[in-house]
Design an enzyme around this catalytic site. Structure first.
Site, PDB file in Angstrom:
ATOM      1  N   HIS A 266      -1.291   1.057  -2.026  1.00  0.00           N
ATOM      2  CA  HIS A 266      -0.234   1.066  -3.060  1.00  0.00           C
ATOM      3  C   HIS A 266       1.085   0.620  -2.415  1.00  0.00           C
ATOM      4  O   HIS A 266       1.155  -0.477  -1.896  1.00  0.00           O
ATOM      5  CB  HIS A 266      -0.168   2.471  -3.665  1.00  0.00           C
ATOM      6  CG  HIS A 266       0.697   2.630  -4.868  1.00  0.00           C
ATOM      7  ND1 HIS A 266       1.179   1.605  -5.633  1.00  0.00           N
ATOM      8  CD2 HIS A 266       1.169   3.763  -5.460  1.00  0.00           C
ATOM      9  CE1 HIS A 266       1.902   2.072  -6.638  1.00  0.00           C
ATOM     10  NE2 HIS A 266       1.927   3.381  -6.555  1.00  0.00           N
ATOM     11  N   HIS A 307      -4.807  -7.144  -6.903  1.00  0.00           N
ATOM     12  CA  HIS A 307      -4.100  -6.173  -7.741  1.00  0.00           C
ATOM     13  C   HIS A 307      -5.061  -5.658  -8.807  1.00  0.00           C
ATOM     14  O   HIS A 307      -5.901  -6.401  -9.298  1.00  0.00           O
ATOM     15  CB  HIS A 307      -2.892  -6.845  -8.434  1.00  0.00           C
ATOM     16  CG  HIS A 307      -1.904  -5.872  -8.946  1.00  0.00           C
ATOM     17  ND1 HIS A 307      -2.054  -5.231 -10.159  1.00  0.00           N
ATOM     18  CD2 HIS A 307      -0.775  -5.373  -8.395  1.00  0.00           C
ATOM     19  CE1 HIS A 307      -1.035  -4.410 -10.342  1.00  0.00           C
ATOM     20  NE2 HIS A 307      -0.246  -4.471  -9.281  1.00  0.00           N
ATOM     21  N   ASP A 365       3.949  -6.954  -2.761  1.00  0.00           N
ATOM     22  CA  ASP A 365       4.175  -6.495  -1.381  1.00  0.00           C
ATOM     23  C   ASP A 365       4.052  -7.611  -0.352  1.00  0.00           C
ATOM     24  O   ASP A 365       4.389  -7.404   0.813  1.00  0.00           O
ATOM     25  CB  ASP A 365       3.169  -5.385  -1.045  1.00  0.00           C
ATOM     26  CG  ASP A 365       3.428  -4.150  -1.887  1.00  0.00           C
ATOM     27  OD1 ASP A 365       2.549  -3.756  -2.666  1.00  0.00           O
ATOM     28  OD2 ASP A 365       4.542  -3.612  -1.788  1.00  0.00           O
TER      29      ASP A 365
HETATM   30  C1  SDX Z   1       0.921  -2.171  -5.483  1.00  0.00           C
HETATM   31  O1  SDX Z   1      -0.894  -0.563  -9.774  1.00  0.00           O
HETATM   32  C2  SDX Z   1       0.194  -1.161  -9.537  1.00  0.00           C
HETATM   33  O2  SDX Z   1       0.854  -1.588 -10.454  1.00  0.00           O
HETATM   34  C3  SDX Z   1       0.622  -1.197  -8.089  1.00  0.00           C
HETATM   35  C4  SDX Z   1       1.886  -1.964  -7.778  1.00  0.00           C
HETATM   36  C5  SDX Z   1       3.090  -1.323  -8.415  1.00  0.00           C
HETATM   37  O3  SDX Z   1       4.083  -2.043  -8.633  1.00  0.00           O
HETATM   38  O4  SDX Z   1       3.081  -0.075  -8.589  1.00  0.00           O
HETATM   39  O5  SDX Z   1       1.765  -3.304  -8.257  1.00  0.00           O
HETATM   40  C6  SDX Z   1       2.169  -2.000  -6.284  1.00  0.00           C
HETATM   41  O6  SDX Z   1       0.344  -1.191  -5.112  1.00  0.00           O
HETATM   42  C7  SDX Z   1       0.402  -3.564  -5.221  1.00  0.00           C
HETATM   43  C8  SDX Z   1      -0.952  -3.562  -4.444  1.00  0.00           C
HETATM   44  C9  SDX Z   1      -0.642  -3.381  -2.957  1.00  0.00           C
HETATM   45  N1  SDX Z   1      -1.925  -3.202  -2.197  1.00  0.00           N
HETATM   46  C10 SDX Z   1      -2.372  -4.124  -1.359  1.00  0.00           C
HETATM   47  O7  SDX Z   1      -1.864  -5.249  -1.213  1.00  0.00           O
HETATM   48  C11 SDX Z   1      -3.584  -3.684  -0.554  1.00  0.00           C
HETATM   49  C12 SDX Z   1      -4.659  -4.800  -0.558  1.00  0.00           C
HETATM   50  N2  SDX Z   1      -5.169  -4.907  -1.919  1.00  0.00           N
HETATM   51  C13 SDX Z   1      -6.386  -4.175  -2.225  1.00  0.00           C
HETATM   52  O8  SDX Z   1      -6.568  -2.978  -1.554  1.00  0.00           O
HETATM   53  C14 SDX Z   1      -6.718  -4.181  -3.708  1.00  0.00           C
HETATM   54  O9  SDX Z   1      -6.585  -5.467  -4.143  1.00  0.00           O
HETATM   55  C15 SDX Z   1      -5.984  -3.256  -4.640  1.00  0.00           C
HETATM   56  C16 SDX Z   1      -6.030  -1.848  -4.205  1.00  0.00           C
HETATM   57  C17 SDX Z   1      -4.551  -3.673  -4.778  1.00  0.00           C
HETATM   58  C18 SDX Z   1      -6.655  -3.373  -6.013  1.00  0.00           C
HETATM   59  O10 SDX Z   1      -7.907  -2.897  -5.865  1.00  0.00           O
HETATM   60  P1  SDX Z   1      -8.916  -2.741  -7.134  1.00  0.00           P
HETATM   61  O11 SDX Z   1      -8.312  -3.177  -8.400  1.00  0.00           O
HETATM   62  O12 SDX Z   1      -9.493  -1.388  -7.085  1.00  0.00           O
HETATM   63  O13 SDX Z   1      -9.946  -3.846  -6.828  1.00  0.00           O
HETATM   64  P2  SDX Z   1     -11.174  -3.655  -5.884  1.00  0.00           P
HETATM   65  O14 SDX Z   1     -10.775  -2.879  -4.670  1.00  0.00           O
HETATM   66  O15 SDX Z   1     -12.317  -3.144  -6.698  1.00  0.00           O
HETATM   67  O16 SDX Z   1     -11.440  -5.168  -5.422  1.00  0.00           O
HETATM   68  C19 SDX Z   1     -12.195  -6.034  -6.248  1.00  0.00           C
HETATM   69  C20 SDX Z   1     -12.930  -6.928  -5.255  1.00  0.00           C
HETATM   70  C21 SDX Z   1     -13.700  -6.127  -4.194  1.00  0.00           C
HETATM   71  O17 SDX Z   1     -14.802  -6.909  -3.795  1.00  0.00           O
HETATM   72  P3  SDX Z   1     -16.246  -6.566  -4.483  1.00  0.00           P
HETATM   73  O18 SDX Z   1     -16.530  -5.089  -4.208  1.00  0.00           O
HETATM   74  O19 SDX Z   1     -16.098  -6.869  -5.951  1.00  0.00           O
HETATM   75  O20 SDX Z   1     -17.219  -7.479  -3.751  1.00  0.00           O
HETATM   76  O21 SDX Z   1     -11.974  -7.716  -4.518  1.00  0.00           O
HETATM   77  C22 SDX Z   1     -12.028  -7.360  -3.136  1.00  0.00           C
HETATM   78  C23 SDX Z   1     -12.747  -6.042  -3.034  1.00  0.00           C
HETATM   79  O22 SDX Z   1     -13.419  -5.923  -1.798  1.00  0.00           O
HETATM   80  N3  SDX Z   1     -10.656  -7.262  -2.686  1.00  0.00           N
HETATM   81  C24 SDX Z   1     -10.179  -7.747  -1.531  1.00  0.00           C
HETATM   82  C25 SDX Z   1      -8.813  -7.451  -1.537  1.00  0.00           C
HETATM   83  N4  SDX Z   1      -8.506  -6.796  -2.658  1.00  0.00           N
HETATM   84  C26 SDX Z   1      -9.638  -6.675  -3.363  1.00  0.00           C
HETATM   85  N5  SDX Z   1     -10.779  -8.393  -0.516  1.00  0.00           N
HETATM   86  C27 SDX Z   1      -9.994  -8.749   0.525  1.00  0.00           C
HETATM   87  N6  SDX Z   1      -8.681  -8.518   0.602  1.00  0.00           N
HETATM   88  C28 SDX Z   1      -8.045  -7.858  -0.421  1.00  0.00           C
HETATM   89  N7  SDX Z   1      -6.746  -7.628  -0.356  1.00  0.00           N
END
Ligand code: SDX
Length: 430
Positions: A266, A307, A365
Site C-alpha cells: 500500500h 493496482h 508510488d
Molecule cells: C497504493 O487501493 C488503493 O487505492 C491504493 C493506493 C491509494 O491511493 O490508496 O492507490 C495506493 O497502495 C498503490 C499500490 C502500491 N503497491 C505497489 O506498488 C506494490 C506492488 N503492487 C502489487 O503488490 C499489486 O499490484 C497490488 C497490491 C498493488 C494490487 O494487487 P491485487 O489487486 O491484489 O492484484 P494481485 O496481487 O492479485 O495481482 C494480479 C496478478 C498476480 O499474478 P497472478 O496470480 O494473476 O498470476 O498480477 C501480478 C500478481 O502476481 N502482479 C504483479 C505485480 N502486481 C501484481 N507481478 C509483478 N509485479 C507487480 N507489481
C-alpha cells in the site's frame, strides 16, 4: 435502488431476488444484506475484490478509464488549478470554497499547527533511528490523550476541530520525527507560511542560520498532496472506517489508518520503489529483475507497478511523472540516475507481455519517491509524506461514516476450516 434485481438460484433451485443499488456513475452493486438472514449463507470475497463496503459521495475511481474524481472534479483539473488546502476543503465539505470560506479555512489550519508541548516528550523516548511511520502512528494515536474533551462524534463542532487538528498537526509531527532521526532540534511551525512552505521549514530549517523556502519544492509537495489526498475505499481508508465504526475516537481511527498505510503493498510502496531501484542499480540489470517479477516462484514484485483498481494508467502517476521531469531538470543529470533507471524500467515493463496481459501499469508510488528524494527527503519519510496527503481523505471518510445513519459496526464473517468439535484431553493422554 434500481428496479432490476439479481436472481440468486441456490441448491435445489430455491431462488432469492437481490436488489440492485445504482450510483451516480460506476458499476451497480448487488445488495446482499439480507442473504444470511434469508438463506443462511455468506458471500466469500477475500480482499474485498468485488465487494462494496459503503455508499460514499467523496471520491470516484474508474480503473478501466483511469479516472479519479474528488467530489466530481477530475484530479487533473484540481492538480492544474487548485491547492492542497482548497482540495482539503472540497473533500471535507463537499464543494469548492468561496474565497471567504477558503481564507477562513486556511487561517484555521495555519493556527492549529502547534502541538501540545507535552507531545514533544514522546520524541525524547524514541530511539534516534526509529522509523518515522512508527513515530507518526504512535504520536497521532496519542492525540486522543490530549483532546479527549472534544471527541464527541455526534457533535459537528468536534467533527470539524478533529479534521482541522489532523490536517494541521500531522506535518508538525512528521517534521518532529524527521528531526529526531537527524539529531537536529525540533523546529516550531510558523503561521506566516502556507501549508507546504511550513512543512519544508520544519523539515529543513536549523536554528544556526536562516532557511530560504524553495518555492518549486513547495509547489511540488502541494501537487503530491493533492494527488494523494483520497482514493475511495483503499486499505488504509477502509481501516479508518472500520475502526471508527465501533465508535472508537477519530484520532485512534486515523492512527490505525497510518499503520495500514505503512505496508509495502500500500503506501509503503513508494519507499519500496526506491529500495528496488537501488537494488536493480543499473539499466543492464532491468531484464533480470523484470524476469524475477514474472517468476511465480520468486516473491519479488516490481514495486510501484499494478493496482487493485487501475487496470490502465494511474492518472496520478502520469501527473507525477511530468512533475518529476520539472524537478529533476533543475538537478545536474549526474544526480538523477535513479530517475533515468525508473524511466527505462517503465518502458521495458510496459512492452512486456506479462505486464500487458495483467494490466500492470506504474501507480502513484512509482515516481513520487523520486521527487521526494530530489527534494532531499529521505526514503524513510516517503510513506510519511503519503500519510500527510491522505490524512484529509481519512478525515473526510471518518466524518462521512460517522454522519451516516445506516452505519453499523463493521464485522465481516468467515469460512471456518478449522477442526470439527472435539473434547479436551488431559495432558497425560495427549
Ligand atoms: C497504493 O487501493 C488503493 O487505492 C491504493 C493506493 C491509494 O491511493 O490508496 O492507490 C495506493 O497502495 C498503490 C499500490 C502500491 N503497491 C505497489 O506498488 C506494490 C506492488 N503492487 C502489487 O503488490 C499489486 O499490484 C497490488 C497490491 C498493488 C494490487 O494487487 P491485487 O489487486 O491484489 O492484484 P494481485 O496481487 O492479485 O495481482 C494480479 C496478478 C498476480 O499474478 P497472478 O496470480 O494473476 O498470476 O498480477 C501480478 C500478481 O502476481 N502482479 C504483479 C505485480 N502486481 C501484481 N507481478 C509483478 N509485479 C507487480 N507489481
Amino acid at each position: 435502488m434500481s428496479d432490476d434485481v439479481y436472481r440468486l438460484i441456490g441448491p435445489g433451485g430455491n431462488e432469492m431476488k437481490l436488489p440492485i443499488r445504482t450510483g451516480t456513475v460506476g458499476p451497480n452493486l448487488v445488495d446482499i444484506g439480507a442473504l444470511y438472514k434469508t438463506k443462511g449463507v455468506f458471500t466469500y470475497d477475500p480482499g474485498f475484490v468485488s465487494t462494496g463496503s459503503c455508499e460514499s459521495d467523496i471520491t470516484y475511481i474508474d480503473g478501466e478509464q483511469g479516472i479519479l474524481m474528488y467530489r466530481g472534479y477530475p484530479v487533473e483539473q484540481l492538480a492544474a488549478n487548485s491547492s492542497f488546502i482548497e482540495v482539503s476543503y472540497l473533500l471535507l465539505h463537499g464543494n469548492l470554497p468561496t474565497s471567504k470560506e477558503l481564507e477562513k479555512f486556511e487561517r484555521t489550519i495555519r493556527r492549529h499547527t502547534m502541538l501540545n508541548e507535552g507531545m514533544l516528550n514522546f520524541f525524547k523516548g524514541f530511539r534516534y533511528d526509529a522509523h518515522p511511520m512508527a513515530m507518526l502512528s504512535a504520536v497521532v494515536g496519542s492525540m486522543s490523550a490530549y483532546y479527549h474533551s472534544e471527541m464527541d462524534a455526534s457533535n459537528p463542532d468536534h467533527r470539524d476541530i478533529f479534521a482541522h487538528r489532523i490536517l494541521a498537526k500531522l506535518p508538525t509531527i512528521a517534521a518532529a520525527a524527521y528531526k529526531l532521526n537527524t539529531g537536529q532540534p525540533f523546529i516550531y511551525p510558523r503561521n506566516d507560511l502556507n501549508y507546504c512552505e511550513n512543512l519544508l521549514h520544519m523539515l529543513f530549517a536549523v536554528p544556526a542560520e536562516p532557511y530560504e523556502i524553495d518555492e518549486v519544492a513547495a509547489e511540488a509537495l502541494d501537487l503530491l498532496f493533492i494527488l494523494h489526498a483520497d482514493h475511495e475505499q483503499n486499505c488504509s481508508t477502509s481501516t479508518v472506517r472500520m475502526a471508527g465504526s465501533s465508535g472508537a475516537n477519530p484520532y485512534s481511527a486515523i492512527a490505525a489508518g497510518i499503520a495500514a498505510l505503512w505496508g509495502p503493498a500500500h503506501g509503503g510502496a513508494n519507499e519500496a520503489v526506491l529500495k528496488m531501484l537501488e537494488q536493480i542499480g543499473d539499466v543492464s540489470q532491468i531484464k533480470k529483475y523484470v524476469d524475477k517479477a514474472k517468476d511465480k516462484s520468486d516473491p519479488f514484485r516490481l514495486m510501484g507497478f499494478g493496482h487493485r483498481v487501475y487496470k490502465n494508467f494511474d492518472p496520478r502517476a502520469t501527473i507525477i511523472r511530468d512533475m518529476c521531469h520539472k524537478i529533476l531538470q533543475r538537478l545536474d543529470r549526474k544526480d538523477t540516475p535513479l530517475f533515468d533507471l525508473a524511466q527505462e524500467l517503465e518502458q521495458v515493463a510496459l512492452k512486456d507481455d506479462y505486464f500487458i496481459e495483467k494490466n500492470l501499469y506504474p501507480n502513484v508510488d512509482f515516481y513520487s519517491g523520486i521527487i521526494y528524494k530530489a527534494l532531499g527527503i529521505p526514503t524513510s519519510m516517503f510513506t510519511v509524506m503519503f500519510a500527510l496527503g491522505r490524512s484529509v481523505g481519512w478525515a473526510a471518510h471518518w466524518r462521512e461514516m460517522i454522519a451516516d445513519p445506516t452505519t453499523k459496526i463493521a464485522r465481516p464473517r468467515q469460512l471456518y476450516t478449522g477442526p470439527a468439535q472435539r473434547d479436551y484431553a488431559p495432558i497425560e493422554k495427549r
